[in-house]
Design a protein around this motif. Sequence first.
Motif, PDB file in Angstrom:
ATOM      1  N   ALA A 154      14.335  64.884 -32.712  1.00  0.00           N
ATOM      2  CA  ALA A 154      13.327  64.352 -33.193  1.00  0.00           C
ATOM      3  C   ALA A 154      12.171  64.472 -32.848  1.00  0.00           C
ATOM      4  O   ALA A 154      11.115  65.511 -32.535  1.00  0.00           O
ATOM      5  CB  ALA A 154      13.236  63.212 -34.231  1.00  0.00           C
ATOM      6  N   ASP A 155      12.047  63.569 -31.386  1.00  0.00           N
ATOM      7  CA  ASP A 155      11.287  63.809 -30.516  1.00  0.00           C
ATOM      8  C   ASP A 155      11.292  64.644 -28.893  1.00  0.00           C
ATOM      9  O   ASP A 155       9.751  65.070 -29.387  1.00  0.00           O
ATOM     10  CB  ASP A 155      11.286  61.972 -29.593  1.00  0.00           C
ATOM     11  CG  ASP A 155      11.627  60.882 -30.436  1.00  0.00           C
ATOM     12  OD1 ASP A 155      10.002  61.014 -31.129  1.00  0.00           O
ATOM     13  OD2 ASP A 155      11.617  59.606 -29.622  1.00  0.00           O
ATOM     14  N   SER A 156      11.447  65.440 -29.541  1.00  0.00           N
ATOM     15  CA  SER A 156      12.016  66.485 -28.239  1.00  0.00           C
ATOM     16  C   SER A 156      11.778  67.863 -28.952  1.00  0.00           C
ATOM     17  O   SER A 156      10.735  68.183 -28.140  1.00  0.00           O
ATOM     18  CB  SER A 156      13.625  66.728 -27.803  1.00  0.00           C
ATOM     19  OG  SER A 156      14.138  66.228 -26.643  1.00  0.00           O
ATOM     20  N   LEU A 157      11.530  67.656 -30.285  1.00  0.00           N
ATOM     21  CA  LEU A 157      10.804  68.748 -30.778  1.00  0.00           C
ATOM     22  C   LEU A 157       9.418  68.720 -31.634  1.00  0.00           C
ATOM     23  O   LEU A 157       8.679  69.583 -31.175  1.00  0.00           O
ATOM     24  CB  LEU A 157      11.602  68.966 -32.580  1.00  0.00           C
ATOM     25  CG  LEU A 157      13.076  69.244 -32.228  1.00  0.00           C
ATOM     26  CD1 LEU A 157      13.455  69.127 -34.063  1.00  0.00           C
ATOM     27  CD2 LEU A 157      13.585  71.066 -32.291  1.00  0.00           C
ATOM     28  N   LYS A 158       8.363  67.238 -30.859  1.00  0.00           N
ATOM     29  CA  LYS A 158       7.757  67.337 -31.585  1.00  0.00           C
ATOM     30  C   LYS A 158       6.617  67.429 -29.843  1.00  0.00           C
ATOM     31  O   LYS A 158       7.550  67.766 -28.433  1.00  0.00           O
ATOM     32  CB  LYS A 158       6.706  65.555 -31.524  1.00  0.00           C
ATOM     33  CG  LYS A 158       8.588  65.142 -32.692  1.00  0.00           C
ATOM     34  CD  LYS A 158       7.916  63.755 -32.800  1.00  0.00           C
ATOM     35  CE  LYS A 158       8.709  62.989 -34.270  1.00  0.00           C
ATOM     36  NZ  LYS A 158       8.671  61.848 -34.530  1.00  0.00           N
ATOM     37  N   GLY A 159       5.159  67.645 -30.340  1.00  0.00           N
ATOM     38  CA  GLY A 159       4.093  68.142 -28.707  1.00  0.00           C
ATOM     39  C   GLY A 159       3.332  68.353 -29.146  1.00  0.00           C
ATOM     40  O   GLY A 159       2.941  68.165 -30.468  1.00  0.00           O
ATOM     41  N   MET A 160       2.118  68.462 -28.397  1.00  0.00           N
ATOM     42  CA  MET A 160       0.817  68.772 -28.674  1.00  0.00           C
ATOM     43  C   MET A 160       0.454  69.971 -29.019  1.00  0.00           C
ATOM     44  O   MET A 160       1.688  71.609 -29.417  1.00  0.00           O
ATOM     45  CB  MET A 160       0.017  68.518 -27.030  1.00  0.00           C
ATOM     46  CG  MET A 160       0.340  66.743 -26.597  1.00  0.00           C
ATOM     47  SD  MET A 160      -0.273  66.111 -27.821  1.00  0.00           S
ATOM     48  CE  MET A 160      -1.881  66.399 -27.653  1.00  0.00           C
ATOM     49  N   GLU A 161      -0.518  70.007 -29.729  1.00  0.00           N
ATOM     50  CA  GLU A 161      -0.638  71.377 -30.941  1.00  0.00           C
ATOM     51  C   GLU A 161      -0.965  72.564 -29.021  1.00  0.00           C
ATOM     52  O   GLU A 161      -1.576  72.052 -28.320  1.00  0.00           O
ATOM     53  CB  GLU A 161      -1.771  71.556 -31.577  1.00  0.00           C
ATOM     54  CG  GLU A 161      -2.363  72.932 -32.234  1.00  0.00           C
ATOM     55  CD  GLU A 161      -3.215  73.248 -32.241  1.00  0.00           C
ATOM     56  OE1 GLU A 161      -3.863  73.426 -33.535  1.00  0.00           O
ATOM     57  OE2 GLU A 161      -4.134  71.813 -32.950  1.00  0.00           O
ATOM     58  N   GLY A 162      -0.307  73.739 -29.063  1.00  0.00           N
ATOM     59  CA  GLY A 162      -0.190  74.643 -28.105  1.00  0.00           C
ATOM     60  C   GLY A 162       1.024  74.475 -27.063  1.00  0.00           C
ATOM     61  O   GLY A 162       1.029  75.825 -26.414  1.00  0.00           O
ATOM     62  N   THR A 163       1.486  73.511 -26.901  1.00  0.00           N
ATOM     63  CA  THR A 163       2.539  73.488 -26.528  1.00  0.00           C
ATOM     64  C   THR A 163       4.016  74.450 -26.922  1.00  0.00           C
ATOM     65  O   THR A 163       3.716  74.310 -28.598  1.00  0.00           O
ATOM     66  CB  THR A 163       3.457  72.304 -25.810  1.00  0.00           C
ATOM     67  OG1 THR A 163       3.557  71.476 -27.110  1.00  0.00           O
ATOM     68  CG2 THR A 163       1.852  71.731 -25.208  1.00  0.00           C
TER      69      THR A 163
END
Length: 358
Positions: A125-134
């Motif tokens: 789940a953490d790997s799928l998260k990220g900043m907008e636009g990445t």
Amino acid sequence: MMLVLSASCLAWAAPLEEIRQILREKSLKPPAESQLAAMSDENLLQKLREIDNYARYFESDEYHSPMSRRESWVGIGADLVEQDGKFFLAVYHGGAAELAGIADHSRLIEIDGKSVAHVDVESIADSLKGMEGTSVSLFVEQPGGRMSRFQVEREMFSPLDVEPITPGVHQVLRIRRFVGGLTKSALLATLDFLGRESRAATGARSDVLIIDLRDAGGGDLYEAFDVAGLFLPQGAILGTMCRRADDNREIRSTDGEKFTMPMALLVGPDTASAAEVFAGTLQQYGRAKLIGQRTFGKCVTQTDVHLSDGSVLRYTNAEVRLPDGTSCSGVGLQPDRDVRDAELRDLTWLVSEADALL
């Protein structure tokens, strides 16, 4: 997906005596005094689960009501679902994953070239998260077996309360959670829009309704009753709330707009709680055919109590009995048409089965 903190993560002392008194007086099955006495700040979460498998304790800054709608968030527009050690993407209509071409319930194989095999769900789940636009590279096995790689750009996304999707000849409406005061009105608005659209295209209203509940883990029970009442005559028993000391309350269908078209409900092991009650009620009246796999088996309801320090205790306060007086707890609902695992993930195939069954 809900991440549960371990007992050692409690940041401050919980109001233990307040919790003991609530469980002693209000819980569906009164705990033994020895169980209540054994609770401490260090073992609270563990002891709560021993008393009530669905009980939870939330510190004030981590609580989010399960009855409220899901707010906007930045991400790939999909929920991560774990089944038997495999990971699948429950794709939201209009989200980044769908726009990239990922089919719903695709199996996740790699993230940015790294296998997800033997990786824990929190890390994935953490790997799928990220900043907008990445962006993130996802290698998936789509329903039907095709292996594909997609580049998905993370973006801000607001999910619909009722998602209209068209995998085949019939429109499908997906409900992931019954949200108090919202799901019924969203369903009515969606049915009205689709009815007008269908009449404009063909001169006739659609005669089949398929609702996808495969990822519906529950929500507001009374909202589920209200939605079920749209498809049953006024006065029909929707279920019975059974609390302590024979405090039983029948819930009946009210008057108002009613729909009579044939219905199919897509269900599976993740269909639980309020969604199970909704499906079981319509199945018992013969108003809907269930297609999929046996449901989770949770016909009990929880309530959340705000404690004096701002924290929240969730505990089981009632059992829900279906119209015939039975409960689905521990057994689930048996579909009218049972399917295999691969078929359960293939929405187009499920719709074709619904078409044949109806």
